[in-house]
Design a protein around this motif. Structure first.
Motif, PDB file in Angstrom:
ATOM      1  N   GLN A 184       0.838  -1.194   0.000  1.00  0.00           N
ATOM      2  CA  GLN A 184       0.000   0.000   0.000  1.00  0.00           C
ATOM      3  C   GLN A 184       0.869   1.237   0.000  1.00  0.00           C
ATOM      4  O   GLN A 184       2.049   1.193   0.312  1.00  0.00           O
ATOM      5  CB  GLN A 184      -0.936   0.014   1.214  1.00  0.00           C
ATOM      6  N   SER A 259      -4.961  -2.587  -4.343  1.00  0.00           N
ATOM      7  CA  SER A 259      -6.317  -2.892  -3.867  1.00  0.00           C
ATOM      8  C   SER A 259      -6.495  -4.346  -3.465  1.00  0.00           C
ATOM      9  O   SER A 259      -7.615  -4.770  -3.176  1.00  0.00           O
ATOM     10  CB  SER A 259      -7.333  -2.541  -4.970  1.00  0.00           C
ATOM     11  N   ARG A 273     -10.349  -2.854  -2.087  1.00  0.00           N
ATOM     12  CA  ARG A 273     -10.251  -1.631  -1.303  1.00  0.00           C
ATOM     13  C   ARG A 273      -8.799  -1.382  -0.936  1.00  0.00           C
ATOM     14  O   ARG A 273      -7.975  -2.298  -0.891  1.00  0.00           O
ATOM     15  CB  ARG A 273     -11.095  -1.714  -0.027  1.00  0.00           C
ATOM     16  N   SER A 275      -6.159   1.852   1.284  1.00  0.00           N
ATOM     17  CA  SER A 275      -6.087   3.094   2.052  1.00  0.00           C
ATOM     18  C   SER A 275      -4.763   3.779   1.759  1.00  0.00           C
ATOM     19  O   SER A 275      -3.721   3.116   1.681  1.00  0.00           O
ATOM     20  CB  SER A 275      -6.193   2.824   3.558  1.00  0.00           C
ATOM     21  N   THR A 277      -2.649   7.819   2.451  1.00  0.00           N
ATOM     22  CA  THR A 277      -2.704   9.050   3.233  1.00  0.00           C
ATOM     23  C   THR A 277      -2.159  10.204   2.416  1.00  0.00           C
ATOM     24  O   THR A 277      -1.251  10.047   1.600  1.00  0.00           O
ATOM     25  CB  THR A 277      -1.893   8.932   4.536  1.00  0.00           C
ATOM     26  N   LYS A 282      -6.486  10.589   5.819  1.00  0.00           N
ATOM     27  CA  LYS A 282      -6.547   9.237   5.272  1.00  0.00           C
ATOM     28  C   LYS A 282      -7.643   9.179   4.205  1.00  0.00           C
ATOM     29  O   LYS A 282      -8.737   9.715   4.386  1.00  0.00           O
ATOM     30  CB  LYS A 282      -6.850   8.241   6.388  1.00  0.00           C
ATOM     31  N   ASP A 284      -9.828   6.451   1.827  1.00  0.00           N
ATOM     32  CA  ASP A 284     -10.187   5.069   1.518  1.00  0.00           C
ATOM     33  C   ASP A 284     -10.514   4.989   0.037  1.00  0.00           C
ATOM     34  O   ASP A 284     -11.285   5.807  -0.485  1.00  0.00           O
ATOM     35  CB  ASP A 284     -11.388   4.621   2.347  1.00  0.00           C
ATOM     36  N   ASP A 305     -11.920   9.937   4.965  1.00  0.00           N
ATOM     37  CA  ASP A 305     -12.391   9.355   6.221  1.00  0.00           C
ATOM     38  C   ASP A 305     -13.124  10.364   7.091  1.00  0.00           C
ATOM     39  O   ASP A 305     -13.797   9.993   8.037  1.00  0.00           O
ATOM     40  CB  ASP A 305     -11.223   8.732   7.002  1.00  0.00           C
ATOM     41  N   TYR A 372     -18.239   5.371   5.217  1.00  0.00           N
ATOM     42  CA  TYR A 372     -17.549   6.179   6.230  1.00  0.00           C
ATOM     43  C   TYR A 372     -17.729   5.516   7.585  1.00  0.00           C
ATOM     44  O   TYR A 372     -18.791   4.971   7.886  1.00  0.00           O
ATOM     45  CB  TYR A 372     -18.112   7.602   6.287  1.00  0.00           C
TER      46      TYR A 372
END
Length: 570
Positions: A184, A259, A273, A275, A277, A282, A284, A305, A372
């Motif tokens: 990620q 993902s 999915r 994540s 930053t 952050k 998503d 987020d 969320y």
């Protein structure tokens, strides 16, 4: 240039740089003590004194460049506020612009205006002129390095520098073996080192975030592909360098790895999915891969987020706000929010839950997916692969003693019946439907097979909504009416702040239908949606169109935008 001449130029440069310190001191941007400290640091580091001022955090790059522009008698230009024609960028190619770190701004006959961030580089203009075979007289202007970087990305194509570096040093086999295996992206702002597909994908994500995009579309076609961002509900094509098409398979692979998707599977759709930053925020990412005749297409939904807003911030006001705030505090009943995909229904429901989320209230949601995270709320994502559907989730939720329940969407008869019966047993239930207006929800539910008597017993309120684009305050234009008593109307223009769209952000408009005794009578008699809507309007309901035109009269949007998203059909 001989060494003696270079030394003389350096001495001249040093004298001018001392003057920039004096200029900033006179403007009270730095102190005399800071100037003396910077001059001593300059002797130790051999850096430009302006660079030292910025590194110490005493002034901004803009302030230093404005001072240098004054000293060198050069204009200071903010490239975000300048319109640059395509013909200008064709004079200086991408490779030259990156090598000299310049941005062509304007052509006037044989005079070429070029933005640079370092007026102290004596050889830059000569080298640039030589590269152009002395066909143009170079007229320099000053701009910040960041503005030049953004202008190059905007006019030569997103990720142009990275694409050029990757193509320049790798062949197709090496591209396939690119370091795509990072699980990620920790921080897509900081991960900007060596040229790689990882860095390129990060740049695409970062650009989308900065432009407030909600979705990124990677679309393959025969011999080419395109990237589009959905900004304020409208798709915008992203300018990309031609060579990026060679990297498309590697880009798709990187997004799949990011993902958690199967790299070798190209035949079936996949969903995943991730994540990332950006600074302290952050993001998503919800990824969907769809095979097509020309390759795999990908859509990435960007979900911040922290995006739960107050009901007033969403756009609710006046009577509609009073009704909603009253309804969500009732101990039981069913509240539906309706509208097409992407109209902000989930955000409205989250805002309602946030308002009633207290220590003495148990709230459970079942969603597809959880968009969320709400602190203090149990949120259950459905998973059809293991049999966890909306209906099964609802049955299980009841055993957890909830006060309030939210069902992401009513899609079928079983879910609709369960939601209604749960509302009748003393629970407050929220859900969404896909209908064009509030009144159509009754006919939609009856078409599913729900008897009218259950609808009138359980439903308290129906809310239809749309998201309407708000005009950019920096560039919107007022059109004065010939009638002095009439309200003037504003229209979209477009500027660098709104990326030429004329709009900046969206707000929701609402149509709130409360189930009054007269509405119950019509529903029980299986009246048409048109009849129910007419009665609701007679009783004071404001339609979506009326809400939209109110925004026009307030100067928040333009007439075309209202007509784009609303209808007055009965």
């Amino acid at each position: 240039m001989e060494s003696g001449e270079i030394d003389r130029q350096k001495e001249k440069q040093s004298a001018q740089l001392k003057k920039i310190g004096q200029y900033l001191t006179e403007k009270k941007l730095i102190t005399e003590e800071q100037l003396r400290l910077a001059l001593s640091q300059q002797i130790e580091t051999n850096k430009f004194i302006g660079e030292i001022f910025v590194e110490n955090g005493w002034v901004t790059e803009d302030q230093v460049l404005e001072g240098l522009a004054f000293q060198y008698k050069m204009p200071f230009v903010r490239l975000t506020e300048v319109k640059i024609e395509k013909a200008v960028t064709e004079i200086i190619n991408l490779k030259t612009a990156l090598h000299y770190h310049v941005m062509p701004v304007k052509i006037d006959g044989s005079r070429l205006v070029v933005a640079l961030s370092s007026p102290q580089d004596l050889r830059l203009l000569d080298g640039l002129s030589l590269t152009l075979n002395h066909r143009y007289t170079i007229s320099p202007v000053l701009s910040t390095a960041a503005d030049i970087d953004k202008a190059v990305a905007r006019h030569y194509g997103l990720g142009a520098e990275t694409v050029g570096q990757i193509i320049g040093k790798k062949d197709k086999k090496e591209l396939a073996a690119e370091d795509l295996a990072q699980e990620q992206v920790q921080d897509i702002q900081k991960d900007q080192g060596d040229a790689s597909v990882v860095r390129l994908v990060n740049q695409i994500l970062l650009e989308a975030h900065e432009r407030r995009a909600t979705d990124i579309h990677f679309e393959p076609f025969r011999g080419k592909f395109r990237i589009r961002y959905r900004v304020d509900g409208v798709l915008e094509t992203v300018e990309t360098p031609d060579d990026m098409r060679r990297l498309f398979p590697a880009i798709i692979s990187r997004v799949k790895v990011l993902s958690g998707l199967d790299l070798v599977e190209h035949r079936i759709p996949q969903d995943g999915r991730a994540s990332v930053t950006v600074g302290n925020q952050k993001l998503d990412l919800r990824t969907s891969v769809l095979p097509s005749a020309s390759g795999e297409g990908i859509v990435i939904r960007i979900l911040p987020d922290k995006m739960i807003l107050d009901l007033k911030e969403l756009g609710l006001a006046g009577k509609n706000l009073e009704i909603i705030e009253s309804m969500i505090t009732k101990p039981y009943g069913l509240i539906f929010v309706t509208g097409p995909t992407g109209s902000g229904k989930s955000t409205t429901l989250y805002s309602c839950l946030k308002k009633i989320n207290t220590e003495d209230t148990k709230i459970i949601t079942v969603e597809d997916p959880v968009e969320y995270e709400l602190e203090g709320v149990m949120q259950v994502p459905i998973n059809p692969n293991v049999g966890l559907t909306f209906a099964k989730g609802l049955r299980s939720m009841l055993r957890h003693d909830p006060d309030v329940m939210m069902v992401g969407e009513v899609r079928d008869l079983e879910t609709a019946e369960l939601a209604i019966r749960i509302a009748l047993t003393g629970h407050l239930v929220f859900s969404t439907l896909h209908t064009n207006d509030a009144a159509s929800s009754f006919t939609r539910l009856m078409d599913m097979g729900i008897p009218p008597y259950l609808l009138v017993s359980s439903i308290r309120c129906l809310v239809a909504q749309r998201l309407i684009r708000i005009l950019c305050d920096k560039c919107k234009k007022e059109e004065k009416s010939a009638d002095p008593s009439a309200t003037n109307v504003y229209y979209a223009v477009g500027c660098s702040v709104c990326h030429g769209t004329g709009f900046l952000g969206r707000k929701a408009i609402y149509e709130v239908l409360t189930v009054t005794p007269e509405i119950r009578r019509l529903v029980f008699a299986k009246a048409s949606a048109g009849e129910i809507r007419a009665k609701a309007i007679e009783e004071g309901m404001r339609t979506l169109s009326e809400e939209g035109w109110a925004k026009v009269l307030e100067g928040q949007t333009e007439p075309d935008e209202v007509m784009r998203i609303t209808t007055d059909e009965m």
